[in-house]
Every structure is written in C-alpha cells, then in structure tokens.
Design a protein around this motif. Structure first.
Motif, PDB file in Angstrom:
ATOM      1  N   GLY A 266      42.855  27.378  45.163  1.00  0.00           N
ATOM      2  CA  GLY A 266      41.918  26.924  44.150  1.00  0.00           C
ATOM      3  C   GLY A 266      40.602  27.663  44.127  1.00  0.00           C
ATOM      4  N   PHE A 267      40.393  28.586  45.074  1.00  0.00           N
ATOM      5  CA  PHE A 267      39.139  29.337  45.059  1.00  0.00           C
ATOM      6  C   PHE A 267      39.151  30.292  43.857  1.00  0.00           C
ATOM      7  N   PRO A 268      38.042  30.386  43.107  1.00  0.00           N
ATOM      8  CA  PRO A 268      38.015  31.217  41.896  1.00  0.00           C
ATOM      9  C   PRO A 268      38.403  32.678  42.172  1.00  0.00           C
ATOM     10  N   GLY A 269      39.288  33.198  41.341  1.00  0.00           N
ATOM     11  CA  GLY A 269      39.687  34.592  41.446  1.00  0.00           C
ATOM     12  C   GLY A 269      40.707  34.894  42.514  1.00  0.00           C
ATOM     13  N   LEU A 270      41.177  33.860  43.226  1.00  0.00           N
ATOM     14  CA  LEU A 270      42.101  34.052  44.346  1.00  0.00           C
ATOM     15  C   LEU A 270      43.412  33.329  44.046  1.00  0.00           C
ATOM     16  N   VAL A 271      44.524  34.037  44.230  1.00  0.00           N
ATOM     17  CA  VAL A 271      45.845  33.453  44.020  1.00  0.00           C
ATOM     18  C   VAL A 271      46.685  33.677  45.274  1.00  0.00           C
ATOM     19  N   ILE A 272      47.288  32.606  45.770  1.00  0.00           N
ATOM     20  CA  ILE A 272      48.152  32.714  46.946  1.00  0.00           C
ATOM     21  C   ILE A 272      49.606  32.721  46.501  1.00  0.00           C
ATOM     22  N   VAL A 282      53.099  39.676  47.311  1.00  0.00           N
ATOM     23  CA  VAL A 282      52.669  40.532  46.203  1.00  0.00           C
ATOM     24  C   VAL A 282      52.450  41.952  46.708  1.00  0.00           C
ATOM     25  N   SER A 283      52.921  42.916  45.935  1.00  0.00           N
ATOM     26  CA  SER A 283      52.708  44.334  46.222  1.00  0.00           C
ATOM     27  C   SER A 283      51.872  44.949  45.105  1.00  0.00           C
ATOM     28  N   PRO A 284      51.387  46.180  45.265  1.00  0.00           N
ATOM     29  CA  PRO A 284      50.524  46.769  44.241  1.00  0.00           C
ATOM     30  C   PRO A 284      51.153  46.838  42.852  1.00  0.00           C
ATOM     31  N   VAL A 285      52.461  47.042  42.775  1.00  0.00           N
ATOM     32  CA  VAL A 285      53.124  47.134  41.471  1.00  0.00           C
ATOM     33  C   VAL A 285      52.915  45.858  40.664  1.00  0.00           C
ATOM     34  N   GLU A 286      53.011  44.707  41.330  1.00  0.00           N
ATOM     35  CA  GLU A 286      52.857  43.442  40.603  1.00  0.00           C
ATOM     36  C   GLU A 286      51.404  43.161  40.220  1.00  0.00           C
ATOM     37  N   CYS A 287      50.455  43.676  40.973  1.00  0.00           N
ATOM     38  CA  CYS A 287      49.063  43.322  40.693  1.00  0.00           C
ATOM     39  C   CYS A 287      48.420  44.223  39.649  1.00  0.00           C
ATOM     40  N   ALA A 288      49.021  45.361  39.328  1.00  0.00           N
ATOM     41  CA  ALA A 288      48.427  46.293  38.363  1.00  0.00           C
ATOM     42  C   ALA A 288      48.265  45.621  37.005  1.00  0.00           C
ATOM     43  N   GLY A 289      47.063  45.696  36.463  1.00  0.00           N
ATOM     44  CA  GLY A 289      46.766  45.073  35.185  1.00  0.00           C
ATOM     45  C   GLY A 289      46.392  43.607  35.279  1.00  0.00           C
ATOM     46  N   GLU A 290      46.334  43.066  36.491  1.00  0.00           N
ATOM     47  CA  GLU A 290      46.027  41.655  36.700  1.00  0.00           C
ATOM     48  C   GLU A 290      44.604  41.490  37.239  1.00  0.00           C
ATOM     49  N   VAL A 293      42.698  38.418  42.844  1.00  0.00           N
ATOM     50  CA  VAL A 293      43.010  38.936  44.171  1.00  0.00           C
ATOM     51  C   VAL A 293      44.163  38.083  44.703  1.00  0.00           C
ATOM     52  N   TYR A 294      45.231  38.731  45.125  1.00  0.00           N
ATOM     53  CA  TYR A 294      46.415  38.022  45.600  1.00  0.00           C
ATOM     54  C   TYR A 294      46.467  38.066  47.131  1.00  0.00           C
ATOM     55  N   VAL A 295      46.807  36.920  47.722  1.00  0.00           N
ATOM     56  CA  VAL A 295      46.943  36.823  49.170  1.00  0.00           C
ATOM     57  C   VAL A 295      48.362  36.389  49.513  1.00  0.00           C
ATOM     58  N   SER A 296      48.957  37.082  50.475  1.00  0.00           N
ATOM     59  CA  SER A 296      50.308  36.771  50.945  1.00  0.00           C
ATOM     60  C   SER A 296      50.349  36.902  52.465  1.00  0.00           C
ATOM     61  N   ARG A 297      51.507  36.590  53.046  1.00  0.00           N
ATOM     62  CA  ARG A 297      51.785  36.798  54.465  1.00  0.00           C
ATOM     63  C   ARG A 297      50.737  36.144  55.375  1.00  0.00           C
ATOM     64  N   LEU A 308      43.646  34.726  62.462  1.00  0.00           N
ATOM     65  CA  LEU A 308      44.512  34.640  61.291  1.00  0.00           C
ATOM     66  C   LEU A 308      44.773  36.042  60.761  1.00  0.00           C
ATOM     67  N   VAL A 309      45.959  36.236  60.203  1.00  0.00           N
ATOM     68  CA  VAL A 309      46.346  37.508  59.588  1.00  0.00           C
ATOM     69  C   VAL A 309      46.795  37.222  58.157  1.00  0.00           C
ATOM     70  N   PHE A 310      46.418  38.099  57.217  1.00  0.00           N
ATOM     71  CA  PHE A 310      46.970  37.960  55.869  1.00  0.00           C
ATOM     72  C   PHE A 310      46.992  39.315  55.160  1.00  0.00           C
ATOM     73  N   TRP A 311      47.746  39.351  54.086  1.00  0.00           N
ATOM     74  CA  TRP A 311      47.917  40.531  53.234  1.00  0.00           C
ATOM     75  C   TRP A 311      47.181  40.267  51.932  1.00  0.00           C
ATOM     76  N   CYS A 312      46.433  41.248  51.447  1.00  0.00           N
ATOM     77  CA  CYS A 312      45.555  41.073  50.292  1.00  0.00           C
ATOM     78  C   CYS A 312      45.750  42.242  49.329  1.00  0.00           C
ATOM     79  N   VAL A 313      45.999  41.952  48.056  1.00  0.00           N
ATOM     80  CA  VAL A 313      46.284  42.988  47.064  1.00  0.00           C
ATOM     81  C   VAL A 313      45.495  42.713  45.789  1.00  0.00           C
TER      82      VAL A 313
END
Length: 341
Positions: A266-272, A282-290, A293-297, A308-313
């Motif tokens: 629910g944080f603005p601009g952030l999608v899990i 999420v990988s770079p291909v999916e985030c192009a044009g979006e 900020v996407y967070v995974s893993r 904590l560890v996470f992936w950010c695209v």
C-alpha cells in the motif's frame, strides 16, 4: 490557469519520456516548450499521442515567464543554464548530478521526502536523484519508517538506457554484429556489453568505488537518513530498459518477511509481486513502460540479527528519471506554485 513548462534536452531518451509523461498525467500546462542544442532546433518532438512541439535552441531561450523547466541534458548543460533559469524566476527540476549534493538544493523523491521541496526557493533548483537511488529509496522508505534501517548493501543490474540512446544503440549494434559475425565495436562502454556484464558505471574514484556507487551512498543518506550506512556495487547489463537491484538491509528492530511485506503493501508507488513460483517475480521486461517500483523475492537474511533481502525493479527512464521529475513538478504546483484560477 495553467503553467508554462520547458523541457531541456527534449530530443534525448529521457527528455522525450518527460514530454510523454507530462501528457499522460495531464499536467496543467498551458504551454510546453521543447529545448535542445542548436543542431536540433527546428525539428519536432511528440507531446502526447497527437501533438508535436517544435524544438527551440536552448542557447537563445529566455526563461523569463516560464514557470517550470525539466532538465535532462547532462551536467555541463545544467551547470550553465539551470542557474540562469532559476534567476529568471523559473523553477528547475534537474535530472543530472550537478546539484544533487548542494546543501541549498533539495534532492527529492515525492513518495519519500516531499517536505524537502519547501527549500526549493533558495536557488529555484530541485534535483532528481540517480535512477538507481530513486527506485531503491521508494522500497526502503516504509521499511525505514517501521524498523529503522542501519545498513544497506545493494548490487545493481542497470540497463543500457541509463547511458542514453547511444548505450541502447551500442547494445543493438553489438548484438547484431555477434549474430552476423561482424567485428564488435565499442564506443559508449568500456567493454563489450552484448552477452556480457560490466562492473563499472561512471568514473573510478580514489577509494576504488565508481561515482555511480558513490551517488547511491550519498544520495540515499540525503533523501532518507544520514545515519544509514550504504555500500553499492553497480553493474551494467545487456538489458535495454529497466534497472534491477538485489538489496540487503539490516534494521534496528526485528524484521521478518511477513512484517516487511505488511509495511510495504500500500505504500505509494510501490507494488509487491512475490510468489515462490517460476514466474512469481518481476523482471526488467515486465517493468518497461510501467510507473511503479516493483518488489519481489522478499525473505529474511539469516546472516545478520535483523536482516532482510529483496529484489527491486523499475523502469529507469520513468521512475528513475522522467516520472520522478514530473511527480516533483506536480507536488510543487500542489504545495508551492498554486496559480489563481
């Protein structure tokens, strides 16, 4: 009554994206001016789906009467023209690194530190952070608020569009050359980028880090908290659009996957998007044009007490540059530059 907005560097990749973003988000502009070097003057650039703007020569432009200027033409251009625009009463939102560490210039990611905009009038210049910093601090902000981040270790995987059109062209041309067995020529990057990764972005500094890595450290401190320790390893990868980051954090308070997810959701601009399945990230291909900020893993780091560890695209041309600049402009007009109807 709307605003008069100029885009400096309008013919570049980020400048074009700025024009697109202004149109997409219906920014309240009565007039949009496209500025570039003299050799581009007279050409046209798109503004929205069905409009074009004639490019004007930056060196001949008078910023008097222009409310906001979005700069994306490199540090040297910003150093020369941004102060001139500011003195003429125009508020500059600069995408280069020229003013980011100036104590009189706010460095802003609107979801993270919008209150910093209150200081814009000191020089009439607002700085846009480095593309990798921008997406990372959006992901870090809710975690820092909830758990208090002590340390960040980040490895970036940055697309060639971060080096502009020339970087994208070089990846395309080198990839083609490999397939047709032509010589692989390099101009923009220090080594072959096609089918390779390069652990070197920007110039080397005396301590062995690159300037890109230094930027991530000092900018995160300025935007988020000067007491956070940050160390970065920045790598250029053969991806056209979209920066990725593997982020390791250590916090003051206990943290685990469940509590971290609850803080970020629910944080603005952030999608899990985080499912422990073959396509659950999420990988770079999916985030192009979006925009987000996407967070995974998301997972606990067992090697430190509160880790904590996470992936950010994110799309580096949008959130890393054009979108963040337009969001700053939106926040500016909402809080500080309101015009009478």
């Amino acid at each position: 009554m709307g605003y008069k907005v100029a885009v400096v560097g309008a013919t570049g990749a980020v400048g074009r994206e700025m024009l697109t973003t202004l149109a997409e988000r219906n920014f309240p502009a009565d007039e949009v001016v496209a500025l570039a070097s003299g050799r581009s003057a007279g050409g046209e650039v798109s503004y929205g789906e069905d409009r074009t703007v004639v490019v004007q020569d930056l060196s001949k432009y008078d910023f008097t009467g222009t409310d906001i200027a979005l700069f994306s033409a490199g540090g040297d251009v910003s150093k020369e023209y941004a102060p001139k625009a500011g003195k003429a009463g125009c508020v500059v939102i600069d995408n280069s690194s020229a003013f980011r560490m100036d104590p009189d210039v706010p460095l802003v990611v609107p979801e993270v530190n919008p209150d910093a905009l209150a200081r814009y009038g000191r020089k009439n210049i607002i700085a846009n952070p480095n593309c990798s910093t921008a997406q990372m601090v959006v992901a870090l902000k809710p975690l820092h608020d909830a758990f208090g981040i002590k340390r960040v270790v980040v490895s970036t995987y940055q697309s060639v569009s971060g080096a502009g059109k020339e970087g994208m062209d070089e990846l395309f041309n080198q990839t083609r050359a490999v397939y047709v067995n032509d010589p692989v020529e390099k101009e923009k990057f220090t080594k072959q980028i096609a089918f390779n990764v390069i652990p070197h972005i920007d110039v080397f500094m005396d301590d062995g880090f690159t300037k890109e890595e230094w930027k991530m450290t000092v900018e995160t401190k300025k935007i988020l908290d000067p007491d956070i320790d940050v160390v970065a390893q920045c790598v250029r990868v053969p991806v056209f659009i979209g920066h990725s980051e593997a982020v390791f954090i250590e916090t003051k308070k206990p943290i685990d996957e469940k509590s971290a997810r609850a803080a970020m959701e629910g944080f603005p601009g952030l999608v899990i998007i985080d499912h422990r399945a073959d396509e659950g990230y999420v990988s770079p291909v999916e985030c192009a044009g979006e925009d987000p900020v996407y967070v995974s893993r998301i997972r606990k780091d067992p090697t430190v007490k509160n880790g904590l560890v996470f992936w950010c695209v994110a799309d580096n041309l949008r959130k890393g540059a054009a979108l963040n600049a337009v969001q700053i402009a939106e926040e500016l007009v909402a809080r500080h530059l309101k015009k009478a109807a």
